[in-house]
Design a protein around this motif. Sequence first.
Motif, PDB file in Angstrom:
ATOM      1  N   GLU A 382     -11.930  10.595  -5.637  1.00  0.00           N
ATOM      2  CA  GLU A 382     -12.297   9.958  -4.198  1.00  0.00           C
ATOM      3  C   GLU A 382     -12.831   8.454  -5.246  1.00  0.00           C
ATOM      4  N   GLY A 383     -12.707   8.247  -4.414  1.00  0.00           N
ATOM      5  CA  GLY A 383     -14.094   6.573  -4.758  1.00  0.00           C
ATOM      6  C   GLY A 383     -13.437   6.023  -5.744  1.00  0.00           C
ATOM      7  N   PHE A 384     -12.179   6.071  -6.272  1.00  0.00           N
ATOM      8  CA  PHE A 384     -11.503   4.811  -6.863  1.00  0.00           C
ATOM      9  C   PHE A 384     -10.796   3.686  -6.912  1.00  0.00           C
ATOM     10  N   VAL A 385     -10.252   4.428  -5.310  1.00  0.00           N
ATOM     11  CA  VAL A 385     -10.176   2.526  -4.693  1.00  0.00           C
ATOM     12  C   VAL A 385     -11.374   1.648  -4.722  1.00  0.00           C
ATOM     13  N   GLU A 386     -12.268   2.475  -4.357  1.00  0.00           N
ATOM     14  CA  GLU A 386     -13.058   1.294  -4.155  1.00  0.00           C
ATOM     15  C   GLU A 386     -14.053   0.522  -5.889  1.00  0.00           C
ATOM     16  N   GLN A 387     -13.640   1.178  -6.101  1.00  0.00           N
ATOM     17  CA  GLN A 387     -14.510   1.272  -7.602  1.00  0.00           C
ATOM     18  C   GLN A 387     -12.946   0.476  -8.822  1.00  0.00           C
ATOM     19  N   PHE A 388     -11.570   0.149  -8.425  1.00  0.00           N
ATOM     20  CA  PHE A 388     -10.491  -0.007  -9.222  1.00  0.00           C
ATOM     21  C   PHE A 388      -9.229  -0.508  -8.587  1.00  0.00           C
ATOM     22  N   GLY A 389      -9.530  -0.648  -7.251  1.00  0.00           N
ATOM     23  CA  GLY A 389      -8.976  -1.252  -6.325  1.00  0.00           C
ATOM     24  C   GLY A 389      -7.414  -0.533  -5.965  1.00  0.00           C
ATOM     25  N   LYS A 390      -6.238  -1.358  -4.800  1.00  0.00           N
ATOM     26  CA  LYS A 390      -5.681  -0.101  -4.242  1.00  0.00           C
ATOM     27  C   LYS A 390      -4.404  -0.714  -5.435  1.00  0.00           C
ATOM     28  N   GLU A 391      -4.480  -1.878  -6.389  1.00  0.00           N
ATOM     29  CA  GLU A 391      -2.962  -2.081  -6.874  1.00  0.00           C
ATOM     30  C   GLU A 391      -2.936  -0.930  -8.724  1.00  0.00           C
ATOM     31  N   ARG A 392      -4.207  -0.599  -8.763  1.00  0.00           N
ATOM     32  CA  ARG A 392      -4.203   0.155  -9.807  1.00  0.00           C
ATOM     33  C   ARG A 392      -4.507   1.942  -9.754  1.00  0.00           C
ATOM     34  N   VAL A 393      -4.740   1.783  -8.230  1.00  0.00           N
ATOM     35  CA  VAL A 393      -4.914   3.707  -7.516  1.00  0.00           C
ATOM     36  C   VAL A 393      -3.710   3.585  -6.548  1.00  0.00           C
ATOM     37  N   ARG A 394      -2.998   4.122  -6.411  1.00  0.00           N
ATOM     38  CA  ARG A 394      -1.745   4.092  -5.683  1.00  0.00           C
ATOM     39  C   ARG A 394      -1.490   5.147  -4.900  1.00  0.00           C
ATOM     40  N   ASN A 395      -1.187   5.142  -3.778  1.00  0.00           N
ATOM     41  CA  ASN A 395      -0.214   6.437  -3.406  1.00  0.00           C
ATOM     42  C   ASN A 395       0.921   6.365  -3.206  1.00  0.00           C
ATOM     43  N   THR A 396       2.010   6.395  -3.578  1.00  0.00           N
ATOM     44  CA  THR A 396       3.282   6.937  -3.500  1.00  0.00           C
ATOM     45  C   THR A 396       3.306   7.204  -2.603  1.00  0.00           C
ATOM     46  N   PRO A 397       5.179   7.164  -2.382  1.00  0.00           N
ATOM     47  CA  PRO A 397       6.301   8.060  -1.494  1.00  0.00           C
ATOM     48  C   PRO A 397       6.314   9.279  -2.559  1.00  0.00           C
ATOM     49  N   LEU A 398       6.556  10.450  -1.422  1.00  0.00           N
ATOM     50  CA  LEU A 398       6.982  11.909  -1.984  1.00  0.00           C
ATOM     51  C   LEU A 398       8.563  11.628  -2.615  1.00  0.00           C
ATOM     52  N   CYS A 399       8.251  11.281  -3.866  1.00  0.00           N
ATOM     53  CA  CYS A 399       8.813  11.149  -5.085  1.00  0.00           C
ATOM     54  C   CYS A 399       9.002  10.949  -6.479  1.00  0.00           C
ATOM     55  N   GLU A 400       9.182  12.416  -6.505  1.00  0.00           N
ATOM     56  CA  GLU A 400       8.326  12.812  -8.291  1.00  0.00           C
ATOM     57  C   GLU A 400       9.132  11.953  -9.459  1.00  0.00           C
ATOM     58  N   SER A 401      10.166  11.996  -8.678  1.00  0.00           N
ATOM     59  CA  SER A 401      11.308  11.371  -9.594  1.00  0.00           C
ATOM     60  C   SER A 401      11.101   9.721  -9.690  1.00  0.00           C
ATOM     61  N   ALA A 402      10.897   9.280  -9.168  1.00  0.00           N
ATOM     62  CA  ALA A 402      11.102   7.878  -9.300  1.00  0.00           C
ATOM     63  C   ALA A 402       9.731   7.328  -9.915  1.00  0.00           C
ATOM     64  N   ILE A 403       7.750   8.388  -9.534  1.00  0.00           N
ATOM     65  CA  ILE A 403       7.241   7.917  -9.684  1.00  0.00           C
ATOM     66  C   ILE A 403       7.201   7.817 -10.979  1.00  0.00           C
ATOM     67  N   VAL A 404       7.697   9.123 -11.280  1.00  0.00           N
ATOM     68  CA  VAL A 404       7.268   9.132 -13.426  1.00  0.00           C
ATOM     69  C   VAL A 404       8.255   8.034 -13.766  1.00  0.00           C
ATOM     70  N   GLY A 405       9.339   7.647 -13.146  1.00  0.00           N
ATOM     71  CA  GLY A 405      10.378   6.625 -13.927  1.00  0.00           C
ATOM     72  C   GLY A 405       9.406   5.390 -14.254  1.00  0.00           C
ATOM     73  N   ALA A 406       9.007   5.362 -12.943  1.00  0.00           N
ATOM     74  CA  ALA A 406       8.157   3.800 -12.659  1.00  0.00           C
ATOM     75  C   ALA A 406       6.896   4.305 -14.030  1.00  0.00           C
ATOM     76  N   ALA A 407       6.808   5.267 -13.785  1.00  0.00           N
ATOM     77  CA  ALA A 407       5.434   4.768 -15.213  1.00  0.00           C
ATOM     78  C   ALA A 407       6.258   4.784 -16.091  1.00  0.00           C
ATOM     79  N   LEU A 408       7.404   5.519 -16.746  1.00  0.00           N
ATOM     80  CA  LEU A 408       7.864   4.468 -17.770  1.00  0.00           C
ATOM     81  C   LEU A 408       8.544   3.359 -17.909  1.00  0.00           C
ATOM     82  N   GLY A 409       8.497   2.698 -16.835  1.00  0.00           N
ATOM     83  CA  GLY A 409       9.081   1.206 -17.115  1.00  0.00           C
ATOM     84  C   GLY A 409       7.541   0.608 -17.243  1.00  0.00           C
ATOM     85  N   LEU A 410       6.581   0.867 -16.256  1.00  0.00           N
ATOM     86  CA  LEU A 410       5.248   0.038 -16.707  1.00  0.00           C
ATOM     87  C   LEU A 410       5.101   0.559 -18.540  1.00  0.00           C
TER      88      LEU A 410
END
Length: 661
Positions: A382-410
Amino acid sequence: MDFQRRDLRNEQLLHLYRHLLWPRMIEEKMLVLLRQGRISKWFSGIGQEAISVGATQALRPDEWIMPLHRNLGVFTGRNMPLSRLFKQWQGSGDGYSAGRERSFHFGAREHHICGMISHLGPQLAIADGVALAHKLRKEDKVSLAFTGDGGTSEGDFHEALNTAAVWDLPVIFIIENNGYGLSTPVREQYRCAQLADRAKGYGMEAVTIDGNNILEVYDTIRGVRDYCIREQKPFLVECMTFRMRGHEEASGTKYVPPALFEEWAAKDPIANYEQWLKAEGILTDSAIEEIRDGYRRTIESELAIGFASEPIIVSTAREVKDVFAPRELAPLSPGEGSGVRSGVRLIDAIKEGMQQSMEWHPNLVLMGQDIAEYGGAFKITEGFVEQFGKERVRNTPLCESAIVGAALGLSLEGFKSMMEMQFADFVTVGFNQIVNNLAKIHYRWGQNADVVIRMPTGGGVGAGPFHSQSNEAWFTHVPGLKVVYPSSPEDAKGLLIAAFNDPNPVLFFEHKALYRSISGPVPEGYYETPIGKARTVRTGDDLSIITYGAGVHWAEEYAAAHPEISIEILDLRTLQPLDYDAIRGAVTATGKVLVLHEDTLTGGLGGEIAAWIAEHCFTLLDAPVLRCASLDTPVPFNMELEKNFLAKARLGETIGKLLAY
């Protein structure tokens, strides 16, 4: 076959021809060697070369590609020497994966190729993460991932495309529709007219093209790349083609009607392109033969180098060492003059550790369901969006596998990332990415996965079977993962900061029942609690309790209520790697050991610790090592049933048994 040269010069057309012919001639040689018994296995892409070659040539050399089995043209298109490719295929120690991987299951950072795993879907989400890195840096670059018609039936296909569309990522997805997933024909894979039609459901543009026409593939991918960069959106390309060999040579092709081979032989990508080049006066028969002769000589000379590889030298120490990427920086202490705040709750310590890490690492990206404006299920962000912005604090769709994969891509692009599993129970949906991609990638081809996955875990809050599980033991069995489980606010902050500073994948377990129920002193500064080091909570003479998480507090409560018993308590804090020196010290202190954990008994970490003690500390024991764990049942919802389920209900009884020896 309709070839359109558009703006391509003769030199460019010949360049494409050479890149198209090169993998075909390599493959033809490999098939000869296979029949001679000089190589063991081969996945053939004969008939499909135009897709790999055209796509690779349309991209910049520093744009990541996620290839699959039949994409030799990607590897040759990035100018990887055949001699080293051959060493890789043979499992030689001087191949790209030091003998640890087979065929095309390898990557190379210097060539911007990400090695596949046998599970065909996860590559797609890695491309999402790479594209996200480009987007965050405002770079005019794309990533590209291949899949087959069969792979589009995987859930990872849906998750990756949906995430790319929702996040407006510059990523190109290529489907090689060759008519068969091994032996399963496409009519048994999908019911839409074309797989490209699926893009509409994601709000994504798509096109179906002739995958055997090198100029159509090259021109399409060039245009799609420009579109993805200009519009900052993904694109799906379906390439129609045919596999002229088996899935791999041993599987054969008896399931394919002979008429299909005749039909597609007439559409051969190389023969047709050659004929067109000759008709246009760009290529002659003598030039073709000269090119082929040159390639034959190169193949023989490169194979001579490949066959001359020295026998692999086995080193157990090196094998174990290469499971994890090295941590080069020394652990950080709070620093002189750093104050200490008292009464800090566990949840606030975690928040502070994450907040300070975001400030320390401007390339750290947080991802998870509802973590942005809402602040997460437990309000930690809570409050992180205001401090760091939505580019770095990202809501995700309900797709755990894709987000873990995206983390590896990063991570491929040098970013750090954190994914919050809303509950540790939900990790099952991302299990494959964690245990097969994150965990193994450094051992396989030296690429680290700089990823932290936060896991709110545990029972005691009446949340029932799907929001209360303790599943940390699943991951301690997987080489390449670090597993952290703090019990105090000070350690929670210090271990989380250490996890972000570690270049390896770290699963960070946080007990939900402890979030707001415990508090303690926490240094104000930016500091680390070293991963892999246990903490002696209290010393004793009568028995030792080795535990972690909520078990630490159960043990402390019992010890406080029974001052007549001198109890040593060891908080493991890190479950992988374990601090075996500290475990030995706890055994030495009392000679009687109880291993306590909230996880169920069978297959829990307590069995591994008890076995290690029996094997390495047997002469120090005055009694058998006992385990106290939760019942071998799912976690019940009713609070009275849950109390009976939890290990705490049997702690006193187990201690009594141990003391009686």
